[in-house]
Write an enzyme that holds these catalytic residues in place. Structure first.
Site, mmCIF file in Angstrom:
data_model
loop_
_atom_site.group_PDB
_atom_site.id
_atom_site.type_symbol
_atom_site.label_atom_id
_atom_site.label_comp_id
_atom_site.label_asym_id
_atom_site.label_seq_id
_atom_site.Cartn_x
_atom_site.Cartn_y
_atom_site.Cartn_z
ATOM 1 N N ASN A 32 4.546 5.729 -3.759
ATOM 2 C CA ASN A 32 4.560 6.410 -2.446
ATOM 3 C C ASN A 32 5.135 5.522 -1.344
ATOM 4 O OD1 ASN A 32 2.574 4.589 -1.854
ATOM 5 N ND2 ASN A 32 0.981 6.093 -1.372
ATOM 6 N N LEU A 33 5.539 4.311 -1.719
ATOM 7 C CA LEU A 33 6.153 3.361 -0.780
ATOM 8 C C LEU A 33 5.248 3.044 0.416
ATOM 9 C CD1 LEU A 33 9.888 4.597 -0.795
ATOM 10 C CD2 LEU A 33 8.859 2.783 -2.165
ATOM 11 N N GLY A 36 4.787 -0.491 -1.374
ATOM 12 C CA GLY A 36 5.987 -0.764 -2.165
ATOM 13 C C GLY A 36 7.230 -0.627 -1.291
ATOM 14 N N ASP A 51 3.063 10.492 -4.333
ATOM 15 C CA ASP A 51 1.737 9.917 -4.121
ATOM 16 C C ASP A 51 0.847 10.298 -5.308
ATOM 17 O OD1 ASP A 51 -0.964 9.528 -2.955
ATOM 18 O OD2 ASP A 51 0.209 9.163 -1.141
ATOM 19 N N SER A 117 -8.680 -6.431 -12.371
ATOM 20 C CA SER A 117 -8.796 -7.613 -11.523
ATOM 21 C C SER A 117 -10.006 -8.454 -11.886
ATOM 22 C CB SER A 117 -8.959 -7.127 -10.083
ATOM 23 O OG SER A 117 -9.357 -8.176 -9.247
ATOM 24 N N TYR A 141 -13.675 -2.919 -3.475
ATOM 25 C CA TYR A 141 -12.397 -2.942 -4.199
ATOM 26 C C TYR A 141 -12.643 -3.281 -5.678
ATOM 27 C CZ TYR A 141 -8.389 -5.191 -6.250
ATOM 28 O OH TYR A 141 -7.415 -5.576 -7.136
ATOM 29 N N LYS A 145 -12.107 -1.032 -9.339
ATOM 30 C CA LYS A 145 -11.390 -1.458 -10.556
ATOM 31 C C LYS A 145 -12.301 -1.329 -11.787
ATOM 32 C CE LYS A 145 -7.339 -2.517 -8.929
ATOM 33 N NZ LYS A 145 -6.051 -2.065 -9.448
ATOM 34 N N PHE A 169 -6.208 -12.735 -12.421
ATOM 35 C CA PHE A 169 -6.826 -13.653 -11.468
ATOM 36 C C PHE A 169 -5.924 -13.663 -10.215
ATOM 37 C CE2 PHE A 169 -10.808 -15.235 -13.269
ATOM 38 C CZ PHE A 169 -10.829 -14.395 -14.362
ATOM 39 N N ARG A 221 -8.716 -21.733 -6.788
ATOM 40 C CA ARG A 221 -8.424 -20.472 -7.479
ATOM 41 C C ARG A 221 -7.451 -20.701 -8.629
ATOM 42 N NH1 ARG A 221 -12.067 -19.609 -4.840
ATOM 43 N NH2 ARG A 221 -12.530 -17.894 -3.413
ATOM 44 N N ARG A 281 -15.129 -17.580 4.575
ATOM 45 C CA ARG A 281 -14.976 -16.126 4.566
ATOM 46 C C ARG A 281 -16.093 -15.551 3.688
ATOM 47 N NH1 ARG A 281 -9.319 -13.842 2.300
ATOM 48 N NH2 ARG A 281 -10.166 -14.695 0.366
ATOM 49 N N ASP A 284 -16.617 -15.425 -0.466
ATOM 50 C CA ASP A 284 -15.697 -16.308 -1.191
ATOM 51 C C ASP A 284 -16.450 -17.329 -2.038
ATOM 52 O OD1 ASP A 284 -13.226 -15.359 -0.475
ATOM 53 O OD2 ASP A 284 -12.762 -16.970 0.946
HETATM 54 C C1 WQD Z 1 -7.529 -17.744 -2.086
HETATM 55 C C2 WQD Z 1 -8.235 -18.942 -1.483
HETATM 56 C C3 WQD Z 1 -9.715 -18.339 0.317
HETATM 57 C C4 WQD Z 1 -6.546 -16.878 2.988
HETATM 58 C C5 WQD Z 1 -8.261 -11.991 -3.767
HETATM 59 C C6 WQD Z 1 -9.091 -10.807 -4.164
HETATM 60 C C7 WQD Z 1 -9.152 -10.727 -5.646
HETATM 61 C C8 WQD Z 1 -7.759 -10.719 -6.271
HETATM 62 C C9 WQD Z 1 -6.912 -11.823 -5.751
HETATM 63 C C10 WQD Z 1 -6.706 -8.585 -6.695
HETATM 64 C C11 WQD Z 1 -9.715 -18.696 -1.162
HETATM 65 C C12 WQD Z 1 -8.561 -19.172 0.834
HETATM 66 C C13 WQD Z 1 -7.240 -17.395 1.910
HETATM 67 C C14 WQD Z 1 -6.491 -17.625 4.203
HETATM 68 C C15 WQD Z 1 -7.807 -19.354 3.173
HETATM 69 N N1 WQD Z 1 -7.006 -9.557 -5.922
HETATM 70 N N2 WQD Z 1 -7.863 -18.622 2.010
HETATM 71 N N3 WQD Z 1 -7.111 -18.831 4.225
HETATM 72 O O1 WQD Z 1 -9.967 -14.170 -2.326
HETATM 73 O O2 WQD Z 1 -9.403 -15.561 -4.362
HETATM 74 O O3 WQD Z 1 -8.829 -13.184 -4.310
HETATM 75 O O4 WQD Z 1 -6.956 -11.835 -4.314
HETATM 76 O O5 WQD Z 1 -7.271 -8.157 -7.631
HETATM 77 O O6 WQD Z 1 -9.825 -9.592 -5.971
HETATM 78 O O7 WQD Z 1 -10.387 -10.952 -3.634
HETATM 79 O O8 WQD Z 1 -7.540 -14.699 -2.901
HETATM 80 O O9 WQD Z 1 -5.564 -15.441 -1.685
HETATM 81 O O10 WQD Z 1 -7.417 -14.292 -0.409
HETATM 82 O O11 WQD Z 1 -7.771 -16.601 -1.276
HETATM 83 O O12 WQD Z 1 -8.351 -20.440 3.267
HETATM 84 O O13 WQD Z 1 -5.890 -17.198 5.224
HETATM 85 O O14 WQD Z 1 -7.624 -19.206 -0.207
HETATM 86 O O15 WQD Z 1 -10.901 -18.671 0.964
HETATM 87 O O16 WQD Z 1 -10.377 -19.898 -1.385
HETATM 88 P P1 WQD Z 1 -9.058 -14.458 -3.431
HETATM 89 P P2 WQD Z 1 -7.005 -15.199 -1.520
#
Ligand code: WQD
Length: 321
Positions: A32-33, A36, A51, A117, A141, A145, A169, A221, A281, A284
């Site tokens: 549905n852009l 994307g 959509d 996810s 979210y 999933k 991941f 991560r 956050r 986290d």
């Molecule tokens: C990574 C790290 C933040 C932004 C999310 C979703 C998860 C999956 C992947 C899809 C963390 C830190 C982030 C910023 C920061 N999505 N950070 N400043 O939260 O591990 O996972 O994306 O399925 O479901 O929750 O990824 O990239 O947001 O964060 O310090 O501005 O970077 O605290 O440690 P996350 P992220």
């Protein structure tokens, strides 16, 4: 194989489309852009602008393209937003997926590869996390999933559709050959945010906490290259033809901290990245790591391009293209 990629104009979807085309599949894209981008489409893959909430259009698409298999990546993915606007996530992610499943059943689709996810697990109870880790999502979210995985299981049982749920991941990186140029708009994830700071699109990066129990105090991560993810989708179709449905983690079991990402991006880009430490956050965890053993044993897949250098270099090139 004839494969419909739903959400094929998105960041991960476009990489999946490229991979399937490279391996000789006939590919159709439905998107549905909303996030994307047209520039992520390839001439060789027929595109339908539609959509997943438009049941009639979706059915027409299946009727015309008659796919053997589909990849379903059409979803909203901002974990934070999902806690504020759960209704939106219910409709787009859950109702939309049920529409896809119903259309797929009606049109005798044999295989579904679903973009799941690590968010289905919630906070790690042990590391690295394997597929047996309890699934207790901490954001809505992640719950959507998990719910879709359960619908897949039921439709598998009742309608005979075989599925692979791929639990990604932290997806990152861009096609090394530079064939995908669409950048994510308003990103919420660390790496695109750091890139935007490097190109001067934003003044600085907020580092969400430096008092975690990690080496440098910032969150760690498991970053996985989108081309590695794309390859797993292609391999999942090969595998499904001779196996039962399956669920696998896609990750590396090696982590990078927020500060490592910032420092490595400074080195690769040659740009100074301003950052300030802000509060944590909500929700986290300190460290998230995948155990990808099952993907290796069962699917014969392992990451090849997911070292931090390759992840950031390919992303940086996309940002300065
Ligand atoms: C990574 C790290 C933040 C932004 C999310 C979703 C998860 C999956 C992947 C899809 C963390 C830190 C982030 C910023 C920061 N999505 N950070 N400043 O939260 O591990 O996972 O994306 O399925 O479901 O929750 O990824 O990239 O947001 O964060 O310090 O501005 O970077 O605290 O440690 P996350 P992220």
């Amino acid at each position: 194989m004839k494969i419909a990629v739903i959400g094929g104009a998105g960041y991960i979807g476009s990489h999946v489309v490229r991979e399937l085309l490279d391996f000789g599949h006939e590919v159709f894209v439905y998107d549905n852009l909303s996030s994307g981008l047209r520039q992520n489409l390839f001439e060789e893959a027929n595109f339908t602008h539609g959509d997943i909430l438009d049941v009639q259009k979706l059915n027409e698409f299946f009727c015309v393209t008659k796919p053997d298999g589909i990849v379903h990546l059409a979803a909203l993915k901002a974990a934070g937003e999902s806690m504020l606007l759960p209704e939106k996530y219910s409709v787009h992610n859950i109702t939309g997926s049920l529409n896809i499943l119903n259309a797929a059943s009606k049109h005798s689709v044999k295989y579904i590869v679903f973009s799941s996810s690590a968010a289905v697990y919630g906070s790690p109870k042990y590391l690295p996390m394997d597929e047996k880790h309890p699934t207790e999502p901490e954001n809505y979210y992640g719950y959507t999933k998990l719910a879709i995985e359960q619908y897949l299981q039921w439709y598998g049982k009742l309608k005979g559709i075989k599925y692979a749920a791929l639990r990604y991941f932290n997806a990152a990186g861009y096609d090394a050959k530079g064939r995908i140029s669409g950048l994510e708009q308003n990103p919420a994830n660390l790496i695109p945010i750091v890139m935007e700071a490097a190109i001067g699109k934003r003044a600085s990066v907020s580092v969400f906490g430096n008092d975690y129990e990690t080496e440098d105090g910032t969150g760690v991560r498991d970053y996985i290259h989108v081309s590695d993810l794309a390859r797993a989708h292609r391999m999942a179709f090969d595998k499904l033809q001779g196996s039962e449905s399956f669920i696998v983690n896609l990750g590396v079991n090696s982590g990078n901290s927020v500060l490592e990402v910032i420092k490595a991006t400074e080195r690769i880009s040659g740009k100074k990245i301003n950052y300030q430490i802000t509060g944590r956050r909500a929700g986290d965890p300190a460290v998230v790591l995948a155990n990808p053993a099952l993907a290796k044993e069962f699917l014969g897949w392992q990451a090849e391009s997911s070292d931090l250098e390759t992840l950031l270099e390919t992303t940086w090139k996309a940002y300065i293209r």
